[in-house]
Scaffold this motif. Structure first.
Motif, PDB file in Angstrom:
ATOM      1  N   ILE A 338     136.000 133.519  96.439  1.00  0.00           N
ATOM      2  CA  ILE A 338     135.307 133.219  95.183  1.00  0.00           C
ATOM      3  C   ILE A 338     134.215 132.184  95.419  1.00  0.00           C
ATOM      4  O   ILE A 338     133.061 132.368  95.017  1.00  0.00           O
ATOM      5  CB  ILE A 338     136.301 132.707  94.127  1.00  0.00           C
ATOM      6  CG1 ILE A 338     137.327 133.781  93.780  1.00  0.00           C
ATOM      7  CG2 ILE A 338     135.564 132.262  92.865  1.00  0.00           C
ATOM      8  CD1 ILE A 338     138.480 133.265  92.943  1.00  0.00           C
ATOM      9  N   THR A 344     135.341 137.404  92.443  1.00  0.00           N
ATOM     10  CA  THR A 344     135.926 137.233  91.112  1.00  0.00           C
ATOM     11  C   THR A 344     137.419 137.519  91.188  1.00  0.00           C
ATOM     12  O   THR A 344     137.839 138.522  91.767  1.00  0.00           O
ATOM     13  CB  THR A 344     135.276 138.194  90.094  1.00  0.00           C
ATOM     14  OG1 THR A 344     133.868 137.958  90.062  1.00  0.00           O
ATOM     15  CG2 THR A 344     135.855 137.984  88.705  1.00  0.00           C
ATOM     16  N   TRP A 383     139.801 135.105  81.624  1.00  0.00           N
ATOM     17  CA  TRP A 383     139.327 134.021  82.491  1.00  0.00           C
ATOM     18  C   TRP A 383     139.209 132.740  81.670  1.00  0.00           C
ATOM     19  O   TRP A 383     138.864 132.798  80.471  1.00  0.00           O
ATOM     20  CB  TRP A 383     137.961 134.347  83.102  1.00  0.00           C
ATOM     21  CG  TRP A 383     138.001 135.412  84.146  1.00  0.00           C
ATOM     22  CD1 TRP A 383     138.359 135.283  85.447  1.00  0.00           C
ATOM     23  CD2 TRP A 383     137.671 136.793  83.959  1.00  0.00           C
ATOM     24  NE1 TRP A 383     138.273 136.486  86.104  1.00  0.00           N
ATOM     25  CE2 TRP A 383     137.846 137.451  85.206  1.00  0.00           C
ATOM     26  CE3 TRP A 383     137.247 137.556  82.874  1.00  0.00           C
ATOM     27  CZ2 TRP A 383     137.620 138.806  85.395  1.00  0.00           C
ATOM     28  CZ3 TRP A 383     137.012 138.910  83.043  1.00  0.00           C
ATOM     29  CH2 TRP A 383     137.206 139.525  84.294  1.00  0.00           C
ATOM     30  N   GLY A 419     131.454 130.986  88.362  1.00  0.00           N
ATOM     31  CA  GLY A 419     131.539 132.108  87.433  1.00  0.00           C
ATOM     32  C   GLY A 419     130.181 132.411  86.844  1.00  0.00           C
ATOM     33  O   GLY A 419     129.167 132.282  87.531  1.00  0.00           O
ATOM     34  N   ASN A 436     136.101 131.257  87.067  1.00  0.00           N
ATOM     35  CA  ASN A 436     137.275 131.645  87.859  1.00  0.00           C
ATOM     36  C   ASN A 436     138.234 130.463  87.925  1.00  0.00           C
ATOM     37  O   ASN A 436     137.923 129.417  88.502  1.00  0.00           O
ATOM     38  CB  ASN A 436     136.863 132.057  89.264  1.00  0.00           C
ATOM     39  CG  ASN A 436     136.094 133.356  89.290  1.00  0.00           C
ATOM     40  OD1 ASN A 436     136.678 134.430  89.212  1.00  0.00           O
ATOM     41  ND2 ASN A 436     134.770 133.261  89.386  1.00  0.00           N
TER      42      ASN A 436
END
Length: 446
Positions: A338, A344, A383, A419, A436
Motif C-alpha cells: 500500500i 489498496t 475504508w 488513499g 487505507n
C-alpha cells in the motif's frame, strides 16, 4: 556530491629509514609540517582555522608510490586489502604552512591532536584504510622532538579520559605529492561536502609535559528522542540505555555537514515508534554487533536484539529516501504494498475501521499525526474515512491510474501512499479522505 567511501583494511606498517623530503618553503618567514588526520578535506578546513597559518594544502605522503594520484591510492589500498601487494600506501595529509612569529609549532600540533582521534589506527571515524592513518611527517630534528613531546602530553590526557594508546606515526617526510586541484579547499568550494573528521573531545594540555583539566563531552543518553545538544558522547553507547528489541543508532562525526542536515531534517522532528540514539563513536553499543565497518557519516543502523539488521549510509537531504528505507524495515509486506506501490486493502479489513475512541491516527513510519478521531465518520465504503486531515499532514497528487481521474493522498512526512480524496463527504466541506486503514496507526488519548 562526492562522498569518500574508504576500503576497510587491517594493515601492518612497514617501517624503515626514510630520507627527509625536500619541499620548497613558500617564504623564508614561514615553516611547514605535514600531518595525516584522515580525510584531508576536513583536515584542511580545521588546520586553516588556526591564526598564523598562512596556507594549507591537501596531499599524499609516507608511502612507496611516488607520483601517485587519488585513484592510484584507492586502488593500492584495495590491492593491500586483498593481499595482492605489500607496498606501503600513502596517507591523505595536509601540508600546514605557518608563520612561527605568529603561531608556535606546539599550537599547530595541539590543534592536530584535538581535531581527530589518534587512537584509531588505520582509520579515522568512518573512513577506513591505511590511507587514513594518523601521522606527523617531520622535516627537521625540532619537529621530530616536538611531535614526540606533544604525543606524550596528549597520551596522558587520553589516559585520564579512558582512551586507548595513540597510534600516530611520527616519521621523516617521504614522497610528498600535492593532491589534485579539485581536492584543494574542497569544503570551501563545496559547503555541503563530506566531512568524516571527529575528535575525541579531550583538550590538549597547552604546555608540553603539563596535563591540564580535560573537557570531555557528556556521554549520549541513548534515549528514544533525538538530542538537540551539539555535543554527543564519544564513548560507545550503553546497551542498557537502549531498546533491546528494536533500536536505531545514528553514527555521526563532529563538524559534519551531512550530520547537521540529518539532525535538522529528521532527528529534530522524530516521532517514530522505534527509538533512535546518536553517537560520535563508530563502535556499536556495548555487547551489540555491527555486520560490517562503517564507511560514512552519518550512518543510521537498525539493531534488533543487539544485532544489525539494516543500515542507511550517508544523508544529503533526501528525506523521502530515508523514510522509504525505514518503512521497508518497519512495515509488513501488506503495508509496504500500500505505502510504496499505491496498493489498496480489501474493504472492511482494516483493524481500525470501527475505531471510535478519542485519539489520533498517525503515519506508521514517522509517527506524525495525520487525522484526529473527531474528523472520522462512517462512510459505509469499507475504508476509514475522514472529512479533514491535520493541517499540513498530507499532500494531494493527480492520479490517472486504472483509467480513472482521482486525487491521491500521501503522508507529507514520509511520502507514503494513504488513499484518495473524494467530494462526497458530509457538509460543510463535502470531502471524504478515503484512507487505507492498514497504513494508519491509532494512538488513543490517555
Amino acid at each position: 556530491m562526492k562522498r569518500v567511501v574508504a576500503m576497510a583494511a587491517a594493515l601492518g606498517i612497514i617501517m624503515g629509514a626514510y630520507a627527509v623530503e625536500k619541499i620548497t618553503i613558500p617564504a623564508q618567514a614561514t615553516d611547514y609540517v605535514v600531518l595525516g588526520m584522515g580525510c584531508f578535506w576536513g583536515a584542511e578546513k580545521r588546520m586553516g582555522e588556526i591564526p598564523g597559518v598562512v596556507d594549507v594544502e591537501s596531499g599524499y605522503a609516507g608511502g612507496d608510490l611516488p607520483g601517485a594520484g587519488y585513484q592510484d591510492i584507492l586502488n593500492h589500498e584495495r590491492a593491500l586489502r586483498t593481499g595482492k601487494t605489500t607496498g606501503r600506501n600513502h596517507a591523505e595529509v595536509v601540508k600546514v604552512v605557518f608563520d612561527p612569529n605568529k603561531v608556535t609549532l606546539e599550537t599547530v600540533l595541539a590543534k592536530f591532536w584535538e581535531s581527530h582521534d589518534p587512537t584509531q589506527g588505520n582509520r579515522q571515524g568512518n573512513d577506513i584504510g591505511s590511507n587514513y592513518r594518523s601521522a606527523i611527517y617531520y622535516h627537521d630534528a625540532n619537529q621530530k622532538a616536538m611531535g614526540l613531546a606533544t604525543r606524550t602530553a596528549y597520551q596522558k590526557a587520553l589516559d585520564a579520559a579512558g582512551y586507548d594508546r595513540i597510534t600516530t606515526e611520527i616519521l621523516p617526510l617521504k614522497n610528498y605529492i600535492t593532491a589534485e586541484e579539485y581536492h584543494q579547499n574542497y569544503l570551501k568550494k563545496n559547503p555541503d561536502g563530506y566531512c568524516g573528521l571527529g575528535g575525541t573531545g579531550v583538550k590538549y594540555p597547552r604546555a608540553v609535559g603539563k596535563v591540564a583539566p580535560m573537557q570531555v563531552p557528556p556521554i549520549s543518553s541513548g534515549t528514544s528522542s533525538a538530542s538537540t545538544s551539539p555535543k554527543m558522547g564519544i564513548e560507545p553507547l550503553k546497551s542498557d540505555d537502549l531498546n533491546p528489541v528494536r533500536q536505531l543508532v545514528a553514527f555521526e562525526a563532529e563538524h559534519c555537514e551531512f550530520c547537521e542536515r540529518f539532525e535538522k531534517d529528521i532527528m529534530s522532528h522524530w516521532q517514530a515508534e522505534v527509538p533512535i540514539a546518536r553517537t560520535l563513536n563508530s563502535n556499536p553499543p556495548s555487547g551489540w554487533a555491527l555486520e560490517k565497518p562503517l564507511f560514512a557519516a552519518p550512518t543510521i543502523v537498525l539493531f534488533k536484539n543487539g544485532r544489525e539488521v539494516a543500515r542507511y549510509t550517508g544523508y544529503n537531504g533526501e528525506k523521502s529516501n530515508f523514510w522509504k528505507w525505514l518503512g521497508f524495515q518497519l512495515l509488513s509486506p501488506e503495508q509496504q504494498k500500500i505505502a510504496f506501490k499505491r496498493g489498496t486493502e480489501p474493504p472492511f479489513t482494516a483493524s481500525n475501521l470501527d475505531e471510535k475512541r478519542p485519539g489520533r491516527f498517525v503515519d506508521p513510519v514517522t509517527g506524525a499525526t495525520l487525522f484526529y478521531s473527531n474528523s472520522k465518520f462512517e462512510s459505509g465504503t469499507g475504508w476509514p474515512s475522514f472529512f479533514e486531515p491535520v493541517e499540513g499532514a498530507v499532500t494531494l497528487h493527480e492520479d490517472n491510474s486504472h483509467g480513472m481521474k482521482r486525487i491521491e493522498v500521501r503522508s507529507a512526512s514520509s511520502g507514503i501512499h494513504l488513499g484518495h480524496l473524494f467530494h462526497d463527504g458530509p457538509p460543510p466541506s463535502h470531502k471524504r479522505y478515503c484512507i487505507n486503514g492498514n497504513v494508519l496507526k491509532f494512538v488513543a488519548d490517555r
